[in-house]
Design an enzyme around this catalytic site. Structure first.
Site, mmCIF file in Angstrom:
data_model
loop_
_atom_site.group_PDB
_atom_site.id
_atom_site.type_symbol
_atom_site.label_atom_id
_atom_site.label_comp_id
_atom_site.label_asym_id
_atom_site.label_seq_id
_atom_site.Cartn_x
_atom_site.Cartn_y
_atom_site.Cartn_z
ATOM 1 N N GLY A 51 -65.561 13.785 21.821
ATOM 2 C CA GLY A 51 -66.502 13.330 20.811
ATOM 3 C C GLY A 51 -67.659 12.591 21.432
ATOM 4 N N PRO A 52 -68.669 12.280 20.656
ATOM 5 C CA PRO A 52 -69.848 11.576 21.170
ATOM 6 C C PRO A 52 -69.518 10.143 21.577
ATOM 7 C CG PRO A 52 -69.963 11.802 18.786
ATOM 8 C CD PRO A 52 -68.785 12.603 19.227
ATOM 9 N N PRO A 53 -70.401 9.506 22.329
ATOM 10 C CA PRO A 53 -70.148 8.111 22.742
ATOM 11 C C PRO A 53 -70.147 7.171 21.545
ATOM 12 C CG PRO A 53 -71.876 9.127 24.093
ATOM 13 C CD PRO A 53 -71.623 10.050 22.951
ATOM 14 N N GLY A 54 -69.351 6.111 21.656
ATOM 15 C CA GLY A 54 -69.357 5.054 20.663
ATOM 16 C C GLY A 54 -68.517 5.291 19.434
ATOM 17 N N VAL A 55 -67.696 6.347 19.427
ATOM 18 C CA VAL A 55 -66.877 6.609 18.238
ATOM 19 C C VAL A 55 -65.477 6.001 18.367
ATOM 20 C CG1 VAL A 55 -68.120 8.700 17.653
ATOM 21 C CG2 VAL A 55 -66.143 8.847 19.148
ATOM 22 N N LYS A 77 -63.178 6.370 21.270
ATOM 23 C CA LYS A 77 -62.160 7.137 21.988
ATOM 24 C C LYS A 77 -61.347 6.247 22.922
ATOM 25 C CE LYS A 77 -65.101 9.952 23.861
ATOM 26 N NZ LYS A 77 -66.334 9.338 23.311
ATOM 27 N N THR A 78 -62.019 5.415 23.686
ATOM 28 C CA THR A 78 -61.307 4.546 24.633
ATOM 29 C C THR A 78 -60.489 3.484 23.914
ATOM 30 O OG1 THR A 78 -63.064 4.909 26.259
ATOM 31 C CG2 THR A 78 -61.595 3.035 26.612
ATOM 32 N N SER A 81 -76.934 28.879 18.058
ATOM 33 C CA SER A 81 -76.842 28.481 16.653
ATOM 34 C C SER A 81 -78.205 28.354 15.991
ATOM 35 C CB SER A 81 -76.084 27.153 16.530
ATOM 36 O OG SER A 81 -76.783 26.127 17.206
ATOM 37 N N LYS A 124 -72.601 18.712 12.849
ATOM 38 C CA LYS A 124 -73.896 19.130 12.327
ATOM 39 C C LYS A 124 -74.084 18.681 10.878
ATOM 40 C CE LYS A 124 -74.191 23.186 15.365
ATOM 41 N NZ LYS A 124 -74.186 24.656 15.434
#
Length: 853
Positions: A377-381, A383-384, A741, A784
């Site tokens: 996923g994108p940064p800052g969501v 995950k860590t 796309s 999206k």
């Protein structure tokens, strides 16, 4: 080493000897571990080659049982450093081979940091001692008697101890003045007795005291059996001592100059015995225990000065420290685990569901190989932080390994022991740190590993992340299997495009998309705002942030999938509020002081007292929550960084909104086109990749083949691009763009350009096309759609075959947005132009046209 006959320097660096006494004329090996002595070795012995740099002072303590380094004995022995051995890895550890030269007295400590340096006075000189013996008849008699007893002692050893002839040679080569000190160092004597010999400066007294020790040793030999000889027999193997001026350097090749006193335990032997005890109590597996005992046997036979000694020792310490059998017990309370995950993180339902499934299976089966989960996923969501939360939920230890930027396979598999400074890889390092064999190990940024001449770390991870292989993981340093099957590995990545297919196949992908506005509001209230209040010294009573203000921060100052920028903006607001709270507190304090002064004044009227009381009451209750308004946000954060530009951009023909997936999350993308006179040339700008260039060419070809059908050209066969050039531009040219796309978006842009009609301002689209006009499915639908939702769009055109992906969207997003599913390009065009084109030809020509059918 030959040492010239010279005086001691006026100043000497001091080395504190703990439980031993070095006498002049004897040699000793000293293990150095304290910081001050290590600094002295580094600056005095390892960086200089002059003779003065290798002469140091060896000083015992006042008592062998004292621990304070300040309790130094008043006298010491000046010594020459014959040899320095040791290692700097994994921690500095040196051993000095020193030979005593002469006595000295400490006059004054002149420096304590970084190591001790003292002014000293030399108390005896070998040349003067020999001259004194020749002149003094009593000393001559004592020296002869001493040699007589010493020779008798050697004769008693004959038949009991080998190499007696070498001992006789050594004895004959010792000068008369050095006999008391040398023999006192060899025979059996206590610490206090040797300390008394060191304190005796008068040569006659020294002969008498050493002669008593020699006689006691002789009487002890008479009553002992041949197998219990009190003298250190290893001294007999050392051979004839080296003579340097008047100094005697006696060496022990097997123990490298250790003291000849049997009561002084050798540090290296004690350490080896301690290692053996630890190995037997470490509960190693059978294969590891055999290897450890074999290495220990090799270590026992190896002299400490060998370079391999430190290598073998470090290897055994690693074997002992690794958690071969230690593990923590999992918490298998499913309802409590679900509650903990919900409290730690808002949303992320798919991820939480997978963790609960793992716990449930583990509880039912009681044993389960650790799955390899990969959060993409994108940064800052989060995950860590989710990995840490999972460890807390399971009750396991947690360790994070950052893989971003590593390009050496040795970081994973370790170095072979043949290399200098070799050590295990990061996996075993993490297990040693946590101390258990079943932790949660987070492999952060697994998509950002590189490749170099030193190997591919991604290839080294194949064995680590394969549940069928990692139970026999072999690190190059240990070179024996280690079981990693109980480790719960969690990997994180921003994109899977840079992960090798073989490594990707070993992991279970869990997509962690961005958050909706409603989710960000909830996260801000539950996690971000309380965290920032604590970091800035505020409380909930100091600040009031309504939902409208939070939504304004989210929509006007951030446009990201995660919440990192949002947290920074909230931190900026808290800092501004902290300034106002601090100023208000000072103002309130001053008002309180003023009101107190007024109350203490005499002859005040009743009205004045009442006014004073009211003022005080207002001051006490004046500190209330500061309301964060949108005007305050503008003052603190500046003008809004993001505004809705969809309506402005789509007010002219030749523009449409596409949707793109990036590693940072989903984004909206404006596609613009214009036409001009030319020769039918197509120009593409915006730093496009090959796939998007092909999509543009494909869209133009499809439209040219149907230009008459869509009433873009007349029926007389005139080509759409005849005497016309087309320029298609993707704004934000500094950002690279590529992916399959954008086909439907480019077709819509071209139709809008050639028809002169604008697309709907509330509609975005994604999908790829074929030459036959079919709309093909694409990936990243959730990201999206969330990007379109953040931009304020209400309608999204998607391929029909992507309908299944809508089930992953949050309900609040699906309720606020309309989704148009298209099988062909015609379906896309009808939705993009509000059913006015191409289904109703009158919209173009202004009069009815008959169908060709």
């Amino acid at each position: 080493m030959v040492v010239p006959n010279r005086d001691l320097p006026k100043r000497l660096p001091l080395l504190i000897l703990r439980d031993k006494v070095l006498l002049p004329g004897s040699s000793m090996r000293i293990a150095v571990r304290d910081d001050a002595s290590l600094r002295m070795i580094d600056s005095r012995l390892l960086r200089k080659d002059t003779l003065s740099s290798v002469i140091i002072g060896i000083v015992p303590r006042r008592s062998a049982k004292e621990d304070e380094e300040s309790l130094l004995h008043a006298m010491g022995t000046g010594a020459v450093v014959v040899q320095v051995t040791g290692t700097n890895w994994p921690k500095p550890l040196y051993t000095l081979l020193v030979t005593g030269l002469c006595r000295f007295r400490i006059d004054k400590i002149v420096m304590e940091e970084p190591y001790l340096i003292a002014e000293v006075t030399q108390l005896d000189k070998p040349a003067e001692q020999e001259a004194e013996i020749r002149k003094n008849a009593e000393l001559t008699t004592l020296a002869e008697e001493f040699r007589l007893y010493a020779n008798e002692l050697v004769d008693m050893l004959d038949g009991r101890v080998p190499f007696v002839s070498r001992f006789k040679d050594m004895l004959s080569g010792i000068p008369d003045g050095s006999l008391p000190d040398t023999l006192a160092a060899i025979v059996k004597a206590s610490y206090l007795e040797k300390l008394e010999i060191l304190n005796t400066v008068d040569l006659i007294e020294r002969f008498k005291k050493s002669l008593n020790l020699l006689k006691r040793q002789k009487e002890g030999l008479k009553s002992s059996s041949p197998m219990k000889v009190e003298i250190n027999r290893r001294v007999l193997k050392s051979g004839t001592p080296k003579r340097g001026g008047n100094m005697i350097v006696s060496r022990d090749h097997k123990r490298m100059g250790r003291s000849f006193d049997e009561d002084d335990d050798n540090d290296d032997e004690d350490d080896v015995e301690e290692l053996e005890r630890k190995i037997k109590s470490a509960d190693l597996p059978e294969h590891a225990f055999k290897v450890a005992m074999k290495e220990l046997k090799r270590l026992k036979k190896m002299p400490p000065q060998f370079p391999e000694h430190a290598t073998s020792r470090n290897y055994l310490e690693w074997m002992i420290d690794l958690p071969w059998s230690k593990e923590t017990k999992d918490k298998l309370d499913i309802p409590q685990a679900r509650l903990d995950l919900d409290q730690d993180h808002y949303g992320l339902e798919k991820l939480k569901k997978r963790v609960i499934e793992y716990l449930a299976v583990r509880k039912l089966k009681n044993s389960l190989k650790g799955p390899i989960l990969c959060f993409v996923g994108p940064p800052g969501v989060g995950k860590t932080s989710v990995g840490r939360s999972i460890a807390n939920t399971l009750g396991r230890e947690f360790q994070r390994i950052s893989l971003g930027g590593i390009c050496d396979q040795s970081d994973i598999r370790g170095h072979r022991r043949t290399y200098i400074g070799s050590m295990p890889g990061r996996i075993l390092n993490a297990l040693k740190t946590v101390g258990v064999k079943n932790p949660v190990i987070l492999l952060d940024e697994v998509d950002k590993m590189g490749k170099s001449l030193h190997g591919d770390p991604a290839a080294a991870l194949l064995e680590v992340l394969d549940p069928e292989q990692n139970w026999t993981f072999v690190d190059h340093y240990l070179n024996i299997p280690f079981d990693l099957s109980q480790v719960l590995f969690i990997a994180t990545a921003n994109t899977v495009s840079t992960i090798p297919p073989a490594l990707l196949d070993r992991m279970e992908l869990i997509m962690v998309p961005g958050y909706t506005q409603e989710e960000k509001v909830a996260i801000s209230k539950r996690h971000l705002l309380p965290k920032q209040l604590k970091e800035h010294g505020l409380t909930a009573q100091d600040i009031d942030v309504p939902d409208n203000s939070l939504k304004a921060i989210i929509s006007n100052y951030t446009r990201e999938a995660g919440v990192r920028s949002l947290e920074r903006k909230i931190g900026g607001v808290c800092r501004a509020v902290a300034v106002r709270v601090a100023e208000a507190a000072r103002s309130a304090s001053e008002k309180t002081k003023d009101s107190g002064k007024e109350e203490s004044k005499e002859q005040e009227g009743t009205s004045s007292k009442a006014d004073s009381t009211n003022t005080t009451a207002v001051t006490v209750t004046d500190r209330r929550a500061f309301l964060v308004t949108e005007k305050f946000l503008t003052d603190v954060l500046g003008p809004p960084a993001f505004e809705s530009e969809v309506a402005q951009r789509l007010s002219t023909p030749g523009v449409a909104v596409g949707l793109a997936w990036t590693a940072m999350g989903g984004e909206i993308m404006f596609v613009e086109a214009t036409r001009m006179g030319g020769e039918g040339k197509l120009t593409l700008t915006g730093q496009l990749g090959d796939v998007m260039k092909e999509s543009a060419q494909l869209a133009l070809s499809w439209l040219r083949s149907r230009s008459v059908e869509f009433f873009l050209t007349s029926e007389d066969g005139i080509d759409l691009l005849e005497r016309t050039d087309v320029h298609i531009h993707f704004p934000a040219g500094a950002v690279g763009k590529d992916g399959p796309s954008a086909g439907v978006t480019i077709v819509t842009v071209l139709v809008s350009l050639f028809s002169g009609r604008c697309t709907r301002s509330d509609t975005a689209m994604t999908g790829e096309i074929t030459l036959r006009g079919l709309v093909l499915p694409v990936g990243g639908i959730k990201e999206k759609v969330l990007a379109a939702h953040r931009a304020g769009l209400k309608r999204v055109i998607l391929p029909r075959r992507n309908e299944k992906d809508l089930s992953e969207l949050p309900d609040n997003v699906k309720d606020k947005m309309d989704f148009i599913l298209a099988n062909r390009v015609e379906d896309v065009l009808r939705a993009a132009f509000d059913d006015e084109f191409p289904g109703i030809p009158q919209a173009v020509s202004g009069k009815p046209l008959s169908s060709k059918l």
